[in-house]
Enzyme design. Structure first.
Site, PDB file in Angstrom:
ATOM      1  N   ARG A  19       0.862  -1.173   0.000  1.00 24.47           N
ATOM      2  CA  ARG A  19       0.000   0.000   0.000  1.00 24.47           C
ATOM      3  C   ARG A  19       0.900   1.225   0.000  1.00 24.47           C
ATOM      4  O   ARG A  19       1.613   1.484   0.971  1.00 24.47           O
ATOM      5  CB  ARG A  19      -0.903  -0.004   1.239  1.00 24.47           C
ATOM      6  CG  ARG A  19      -1.846   1.210   1.333  1.00 24.47           C
ATOM      7  CD  ARG A  19      -2.910   1.142   0.280  1.00 24.47           C
ATOM      8  NE  ARG A  19      -4.011   2.061   0.568  1.00 24.47           N
ATOM      9  CZ  ARG A  19      -4.369   3.076  -0.215  1.00 24.47           C
ATOM     10  NH1 ARG A  19      -3.685   3.314  -1.338  1.00 24.47           N
ATOM     11  NH2 ARG A  19      -5.398   3.828   0.096  1.00 24.47           N
ATOM     12  N   GLY A  20       0.900   1.964  -1.088  1.00 25.51           N
ATOM     13  CA  GLY A  20       1.843   3.058  -1.272  1.00 25.51           C
ATOM     14  C   GLY A  20       1.810   4.114  -0.189  1.00 25.51           C
ATOM     15  O   GLY A  20       2.860   4.575   0.274  1.00 25.51           O
TER      16      GLY A  20
ATOM     17  N   THR B 192       3.784   2.742   2.951  1.00 24.95           N
ATOM     18  CA  THR B 192       5.161   2.227   2.948  1.00 24.95           C
ATOM     19  C   THR B 192       6.082   2.785   1.871  1.00 24.95           C
ATOM     20  O   THR B 192       7.294   2.614   1.963  1.00 24.95           O
ATOM     21  CB  THR B 192       5.145   0.697   2.771  1.00 24.95           C
ATOM     22  OG1 THR B 192       4.580   0.368   1.489  1.00 24.95           O
ATOM     23  CG2 THR B 192       4.323   0.030   3.869  1.00 24.95           C
ATOM     24  N   ARG B 193       5.552   3.421   0.845  1.00 20.21           N
ATOM     25  CA  ARG B 193       6.359   3.739  -0.341  1.00 20.21           C
ATOM     26  C   ARG B 193       7.632   4.518  -0.012  1.00 20.21           C
ATOM     27  O   ARG B 193       8.717   4.208  -0.505  1.00 20.21           O
ATOM     28  CB  ARG B 193       5.523   4.525  -1.358  1.00 20.21           C
ATOM     29  CG  ARG B 193       6.257   4.761  -2.674  1.00 20.21           C
ATOM     30  CD  ARG B 193       5.448   5.649  -3.619  1.00 20.21           C
ATOM     31  NE  ARG B 193       4.195   5.047  -4.008  1.00 20.21           N
ATOM     32  CZ  ARG B 193       4.052   4.192  -5.027  1.00 20.21           C
ATOM     33  NH1 ARG B 193       5.111   3.847  -5.736  1.00 20.21           N
ATOM     34  NH2 ARG B 193       2.879   3.689  -5.314  1.00 20.21           N
TER      35      ARG B 193
ATOM     36  N   GLY C 177      -8.075   3.598 -10.740  1.00 15.86           N
ATOM     37  CA  GLY C 177      -9.083   2.695 -11.256  1.00 15.86           C
ATOM     38  C   GLY C 177      -9.391   1.569 -10.293  1.00 15.86           C
ATOM     39  O   GLY C 177      -8.801   1.438  -9.225  1.00 15.86           O
TER      40      GLY C 177
ATOM     41  N   GLU D  30      -4.552  -7.405  -6.542  1.00 15.59           N
ATOM     42  CA  GLU D  30      -3.204  -7.983  -6.652  1.00 15.59           C
ATOM     43  C   GLU D  30      -3.105  -9.257  -5.825  1.00 15.59           C
ATOM     44  O   GLU D  30      -2.563 -10.274  -6.275  1.00 15.59           O
ATOM     45  CB  GLU D  30      -2.155  -6.991  -6.121  1.00 15.59           C
ATOM     46  CG  GLU D  30      -1.659  -5.974  -7.112  1.00 15.59           C
ATOM     47  CD  GLU D  30      -0.537  -5.135  -6.528  1.00 15.59           C
ATOM     48  OE1 GLU D  30      -0.058  -4.253  -7.239  1.00 15.59           O
ATOM     49  OE2 GLU D  30      -0.144  -5.349  -5.363  1.00 15.59           O
TER      50      GLU D  30
END
Length: 377
Positions: A16-17, A20-21, A48, A82
């Site tokens: 999940r960006g 944690t990104r 989307g 995902e």
């Protein structure tokens, strides 16, 4: 890099960006680069409701998937889709899937509690038809063996352990091609015994034998098998030739730069090393192979008194001159000729393109050649 048909990446990272990104993930990517682990990370922002076809392809083209379950992971439909694809690859392609519970309780993931429950309350309203698939995928992933951030002292330790785990798995899945060579398995096993993996002393192992006996091949096979277990590692090939071409200081700087993961480290003295460099090395458990050492001066210049390496370090030296190993070497492994039948097999595999259908006269000629050369490859 492609290991086999259809495989492009070592690991696909699902994350999940917003969680944690720019923190945990960025440090994890750095660790993977240092260990030469090829990771697929989707750098685009989620958009989307459905993940792209290219992302599905990347999942299928990965050997492993690493799922970082963070607090808001389940709030992303993108992440959940995902995850469904990853679990499908695990079940249909036997893909290895490793969950990381990052500041999240595994039971929350497994049973959709806490922040995961709040996320599914919203999903139940807008995406009711997809919820059962998402819940099933979360449950299956949370039951897999993985890493819980809460049991580690800090993120640095967690990242190091994850990197070592993936590197070890890759080594098991893809052992060095060298191990398939004729007669080498027993030699590798013999050298492993001399290395005493796991003991905390600094051990120096010499591999001695005449030219062409396979000293470098044995050292390379052992290095490829064990290097991922060390905090630093370096295989320095053709020391005799390289020192003649570039000088011993070039090689010394190359070793230290590799072990300390610092580009273009320059040490100006042939003997000893600056105190700050020695202190850094003392904190590292390293594996060093010095291939084709021709005199004791080279050995002294490159590794010194061996009191600068961390506990558990291993130094492997290959040489044609036994006198090089006279001082400071714990064990010497003498490389002897292959057994006669193995020597014939090795000779024929290199001399003839297809030795499965050779006439007996060619086989007998091969045996005469091996007898003449006394089994030396």
């Amino acid at each position: 890099m492609a290991y086999s048909s259809g495989i492009k990446y070592d690991v696909f990272i699902s994350f999940r960006g917003t969680d944690t990104r720019h923190g945990f993930l960025s440090h994890l990517k750095k660790e993977f680069r240092q260990k030469q682990i090829d990771a697929y990370v989707d750098e685009r922002l989620e958009s989307g409701n459905q993940i792209s076809l290219s992302l599905v392809t990347a999942i299928k083209e990965s050997l492993m998937s690493l799922i970082i379950f963070s607090k808001d992971y389940a709030s992303s439909r993108w992440c959940l889709e995902e995850l469904v694809e990853i679990i499908e690859c695990m079940e249909k392609q036997n893909q290895i899937v490793i969950p990381v519970f990052y500041n999240t309780d595994p039971s929350d993931v497994r049973h959709q509690k806490g922040s995961y429950e709040a996320a599914f309350v919203k999903h139940d309203i807008n995406y009711k038809e997809r919820v059962p698939s998402w819940e099933s995928a979360l449950n299956k992933a949370a039951n897999l063996s993985g890493f819980h951030s809460s049991i580690y002292e800090d993120e640095a330790e967690l990242i190091e352990v994850i990197g070592k785990c993936l590197s070890t798995r890759l080594n098991i899945m893809f052992p060095s091609d060298l191990t398939g060579l004729v007669g080498i398995d027993q030699r590798i096993a013999d050298l492993e015994l001399l290395m005493k993996q796991g003991s905390e002393d600094v051990r120096v192992i010499g591999i001695w034998g005449m030219g062409g006996m396979g000293k470098t091949t044995i050292a390379a096979a052992v290095f490829n098998r064990f290097h991922s277990e060390y905090e630093g590692y370096c295989f320095l090939a053709n020391v005799r030739e390289e020192s003649e071409n570039h000088g011993i200081m070039y090689l010394k700087n190359k070793i230290l730069s590799t072990l300390l993961k610092e580009h273009d480290l320059h040490i100006g003295t042939p003997n000893g090393m600056p105190h700050y460099v020695k202190r850094r090395l003392l904190r590292k458990r390293v594996l060093v192979v010095l291939d084709d050492i021709s005199d004791s001066d080279q050995l002294e210049s490159l590794v010194g008194a061996l009191d600068c390496f961390g506990c558990g370090s291993r130094i492997i030296i290959t040489t044609r001159d036994k006198q090089v190993l006279a001082k400071g070497v714990d064990k010497i492994y003498e490389v002897k000729p292959l057994m006669f039948d193995d020597s014939v097999k090795l000779f024929m595999s290199n001399a003839f393109e297809n030795n499965s259908f050779l006439d007996m006269e060619w086989i007998e000629l091969s045996r005469k050649v091996i007898s003449y050369t006394k089994g030396v490859p």
